[in-house]
Design a protein around this motif. Structure first.
Motif, PDB file in Angstrom:
ATOM      1  N   MET A   2      24.561  36.239  92.819  1.00 20.13           N
ATOM      2  CA  MET A   2      24.094  35.419  93.929  1.00 20.13           C
ATOM      3  C   MET A   2      23.017  36.189  94.680  1.00 20.13           C
ATOM      4  O   MET A   2      23.286  36.954  95.586  1.00 20.13           O
ATOM      5  N   CYS A   3      21.773  36.014  94.237  1.00 22.44           N
ATOM      6  CA  CYS A   3      20.619  36.686  94.832  1.00 22.44           C
ATOM      7  C   CYS A   3      19.679  35.636  95.412  1.00 22.44           C
ATOM      8  O   CYS A   3      19.922  34.439  95.324  1.00 22.44           O
ATOM      9  N   THR A   4      18.601  36.110  95.998  1.00 22.76           N
ATOM     10  CA  THR A   4      17.584  35.210  96.559  1.00 22.76           C
ATOM     11  C   THR A   4      16.216  35.681  96.127  1.00 22.76           C
ATOM     12  O   THR A   4      15.908  36.871  96.210  1.00 22.76           O
ATOM     13  N   PHE A   5      15.381  34.729  95.699  1.00 25.31           N
ATOM     14  CA  PHE A   5      14.023  35.014  95.249  1.00 25.31           C
ATOM     15  C   PHE A   5      13.098  34.051  95.978  1.00 25.31           C
ATOM     16  O   PHE A   5      13.183  32.834  95.790  1.00 25.31           O
ATOM     17  N   VAL A   6      12.237  34.576  96.825  1.00 23.54           N
ATOM     18  CA  VAL A   6      11.261  33.780  97.566  1.00 23.54           C
ATOM     19  C   VAL A   6       9.901  34.012  96.921  1.00 23.54           C
ATOM     20  O   VAL A   6       9.515  35.161  96.676  1.00 23.54           O
ATOM     21  N   ILE A   7       9.175  32.936  96.644  1.00 31.91           N
ATOM     22  CA  ILE A   7       7.901  33.056  95.953  1.00 31.91           C
ATOM     23  C   ILE A   7       6.841  32.227  96.672  1.00 31.91           C
ATOM     24  O   ILE A   7       7.047  31.038  96.941  1.00 31.91           O
ATOM     25  N   LEU A   8       5.735  32.860  96.986  1.00 31.61           N
ATOM     26  CA  LEU A   8       4.588  32.203  97.600  1.00 31.61           C
ATOM     27  C   LEU A   8       3.459  32.179  96.581  1.00 31.61           C
ATOM     28  O   LEU A   8       2.969  33.233  96.167  1.00 31.61           O
ATOM     29  N   ARG A   9       3.056  30.962  96.173  1.00 34.38           N
ATOM     30  CA  ARG A   9       2.007  30.795  95.170  1.00 34.38           C
ATOM     31  C   ARG A   9       0.755  30.239  95.828  1.00 34.38           C
ATOM     32  O   ARG A   9       0.785  29.171  96.447  1.00 34.38           O
ATOM     33  N   ARG A  10      -0.355  30.979  95.659  1.00 32.61           N
ATOM     34  CA  ARG A  10      -1.643  30.558  96.218  1.00 32.61           C
ATOM     35  C   ARG A  10      -2.751  30.838  95.197  1.00 32.61           C
ATOM     36  O   ARG A  10      -3.578  31.732  95.401  1.00 32.61           O
ATOM     37  N   PRO A  11      -2.794  30.112  94.066  1.00 33.39           N
ATOM     38  CA  PRO A  11      -3.845  30.361  93.077  1.00 33.39           C
ATOM     39  C   PRO A  11      -5.231  30.306  93.712  1.00 33.39           C
ATOM     40  O   PRO A  11      -5.538  29.419  94.501  1.00 33.39           O
ATOM     41  N   GLY A  12      -6.064  31.288  93.369  1.00 33.60           N
ATOM     42  CA  GLY A  12      -7.401  31.378  93.942  1.00 33.60           C
ATOM     43  C   GLY A  12      -7.494  32.249  95.175  1.00 33.60           C
ATOM     44  O   GLY A  12      -8.594  32.645  95.570  1.00 33.60           O
ATOM     45  N   HIS A  13      -6.381  32.585  95.782  1.00 30.80           N
ATOM     46  CA  HIS A  13      -6.360  33.473  96.952  1.00 30.80           C
ATOM     47  C   HIS A  13      -6.560  34.918  96.495  1.00 30.80           C
ATOM     48  O   HIS A  13      -6.322  35.265  95.342  1.00 30.80           O
ATOM     49  N   ASP A  14      -6.981  35.791  97.422  1.00 27.11           N
ATOM     50  CA  ASP A  14      -7.093  37.205  97.086  1.00 27.11           C
ATOM     51  C   ASP A  14      -5.751  37.790  96.645  1.00 27.11           C
ATOM     52  O   ASP A  14      -5.714  38.718  95.825  1.00 27.11           O
ATOM     53  N   TRP A  15      -4.667  37.275  97.230  1.00 30.74           N
ATOM     54  CA  TRP A  15      -3.313  37.683  96.846  1.00 30.74           C
ATOM     55  C   TRP A  15      -2.565  36.409  96.445  1.00 30.74           C
ATOM     56  O   TRP A  15      -1.844  35.813  97.243  1.00 30.74           O
ATOM     57  N   PRO A  16      -2.730  35.967  95.197  1.00 28.73           N
ATOM     58  CA  PRO A  16      -2.225  34.646  94.802  1.00 28.73           C
ATOM     59  C   PRO A  16      -0.719  34.564  94.586  1.00 28.73           C
ATOM     60  O   PRO A  16      -0.179  33.453  94.507  1.00 28.73           O
ATOM     61  N   LEU A  17      -0.047  35.707  94.464  1.00 27.81           N
ATOM     62  CA  LEU A  17       1.388  35.691  94.204  1.00 27.81           C
ATOM     63  C   LEU A  17       2.067  36.727  95.084  1.00 27.81           C
ATOM     64  O   LEU A  17       1.766  37.925  94.991  1.00 27.81           O
ATOM     65  N   VAL A  21      16.520  24.935  80.315  1.00 26.75           N
ATOM     66  CA  VAL A  21      15.590  24.011  80.967  1.00 26.75           C
ATOM     67  C   VAL A  21      14.504  24.839  81.643  1.00 26.75           C
ATOM     68  O   VAL A  21      14.806  25.845  82.302  1.00 26.75           O
ATOM     69  N   VAL A  22      13.250  24.438  81.484  1.00 28.95           N
ATOM     70  CA  VAL A  22      12.126  25.136  82.111  1.00 28.95           C
ATOM     71  C   VAL A  22      11.517  24.223  83.176  1.00 28.95           C
ATOM     72  O   VAL A  22      11.148  23.083  82.881  1.00 28.95           O
ATOM     73  N   GLU A  23      11.441  24.734  84.408  1.00 29.24           N
ATOM     74  CA  GLU A  23      10.840  23.999  85.511  1.00 29.24           C
ATOM     75  C   GLU A  23       9.610  24.754  86.007  1.00 29.24           C
ATOM     76  O   GLU A  23       9.640  25.985  86.120  1.00 29.24           O
ATOM     77  N   SER A  24       8.563  24.035  86.331  1.00 26.99           N
ATOM     78  CA  SER A  24       7.392  24.645  86.946  1.00 26.99           C
ATOM     79  C   SER A  24       7.665  24.866  88.432  1.00 26.99           C
ATOM     80  O   SER A  24       8.191  23.982  89.110  1.00 26.99           O
ATOM     81  N   ILE A  25       7.323  26.040  88.931  1.00 25.45           N
ATOM     82  CA  ILE A  25       7.449  26.328  90.354  1.00 25.45           C
ATOM     83  C   ILE A  25       6.148  25.924  91.030  1.00 25.45           C
ATOM     84  O   ILE A  25       5.072  26.399  90.641  1.00 25.45           O
ATOM     85  N   PRO A  26       6.192  25.050  92.026  1.00 23.06           N
ATOM     86  CA  PRO A  26       4.945  24.516  92.588  1.00 23.06           C
ATOM     87  C   PRO A  26       4.207  25.531  93.440  1.00 23.06           C
ATOM     88  O   PRO A  26       4.758  26.567  93.838  1.00 23.06           O
ATOM     89  N   GLU A  27       2.942  25.219  93.727  1.00 24.94           N
ATOM     90  CA  GLU A  27       2.186  26.020  94.684  1.00 24.94           C
ATOM     91  C   GLU A  27       2.841  25.913  96.064  1.00 24.94           C
ATOM     92  O   GLU A  27       3.563  24.966  96.362  1.00 24.94           O
TER      93      GLU A  27
END
Length: 255
Positions: A1-16, A142-148
């Motif tokens: 039971m862990c937590t993973f937070v992901i911020l996706r910003r393709p095209g940003h200087d720091w996109p992930l 099952v494979v799900e895409s993680i949105p921006e």
């Protein structure tokens, strides 16, 4: 039971940008992220000293992979392979899409149920391995895409309403100022990772930083930023707390 937070910003200087708390039995031995595998010199990851797999790692191409248990599946099983192998297998690939395509063909019956994240500056996926969990009998991948934008993965999956932790903390992460790797300002996310408050009905497991009297809790924490082309010379930024966030300081990982 862990937590993973992901911020996706393709095209940003720091996109992930990633934040992750690892929840585990506190006496399970592990070592902080490093290049622990001679046969995988391009991989930096924490190492679990029971299974010699990992819960979270990066490779030199800028890909991140992490593994979470699904509900009711804490701990190993003698008749199953270690889920800690899976992030390492993912990081053998050059990008997230290639890794997701390859791992979609896993035999889910070989592992206890898992949520596997693979992400790079362009794409991110959640690979769910189900193996008869909760009496459903479902055994599939099952494979799900993680949105921006900002998402949270818990044992229940991606942005799942069934997760008490997600219901409480996903809106707070979405409302918090984004980290700034250029200035080293991670203050808001550090504070959120250390939070121990929870809804009474959920119990301590609904906190971001889990503290219990059963020998289970948050044992480490990570903050990771993957650069885009304009910041590639900066390299990957990984800050690691080898204990509960808020009690143990975050230190840079040598990459």
């Amino acid at each position: 039971m862990c937590t993973f937070v992901i911020l996706r910003r393709p095209g940003h200087d720091w996109p992930l940008i990633v934040a992750a708390n690892r929840d585990e039995m506190v006496d399970r031995p592990a070592r902080p992220p490093d290049r622990h595998w001679a046969d995988r010199p391009e991989v930096t990851a924490g190492i679990d000293l029971l299974s010699f797999g990992t819960w979270l790692g990066v490779n030199d191409l800028g890909m991140v992979s992490g593994i979470l248990n699904r509900p009711g599946s804490l701990g190993p099983a003698q008749d199953r392979r270690s889920r800690g192998e899976l992030p390492l297998e993912a990081l053998d690939h050059e990008d997230a899409r290639t890794a997701a395509d390859a791992l979609a063909h896993l035999d889910p019956a070989a592992y206890r149920p898992f949520n596997l994240i693979v992400a790079d500056p362009e794409n991110a996926f959640l690979i769910i391995g189900r193996n008869g969990e909760n009496g459903t009998g479902d055994t599939d991948v099952v494979v799900e895409s993680i949105p921006e934008g900002l998402s949270m993965v818990t044992a229940w999956g991606l942005n799942a309403d069934r997760s008490a932790r997600g219901r409480r903390y996903l809106p707070e992460f979405r409302g918090a100022p984004h980290p700034d790797p250029d200035t080293g300002n991670w203050s808001e996310w550090r504070a959120l990772l250390a939070r121990r408050d929870f809804d009474d009905a959920a119990g301590p497991g609904g906190a971001m930083c889990v503290v219990t009297d059963t020998g289970f809790g948050t044992v480490s924490s990570s903050l990771i930023a993957i650069p885009g082309p304009k910041r590639r010379e900066n390299g990957v930024c990984w800050l690691f707390a080898a204990g509960r966030p808020g009690e143990v300081p975050f230190q840079p990982v040598r990459l």
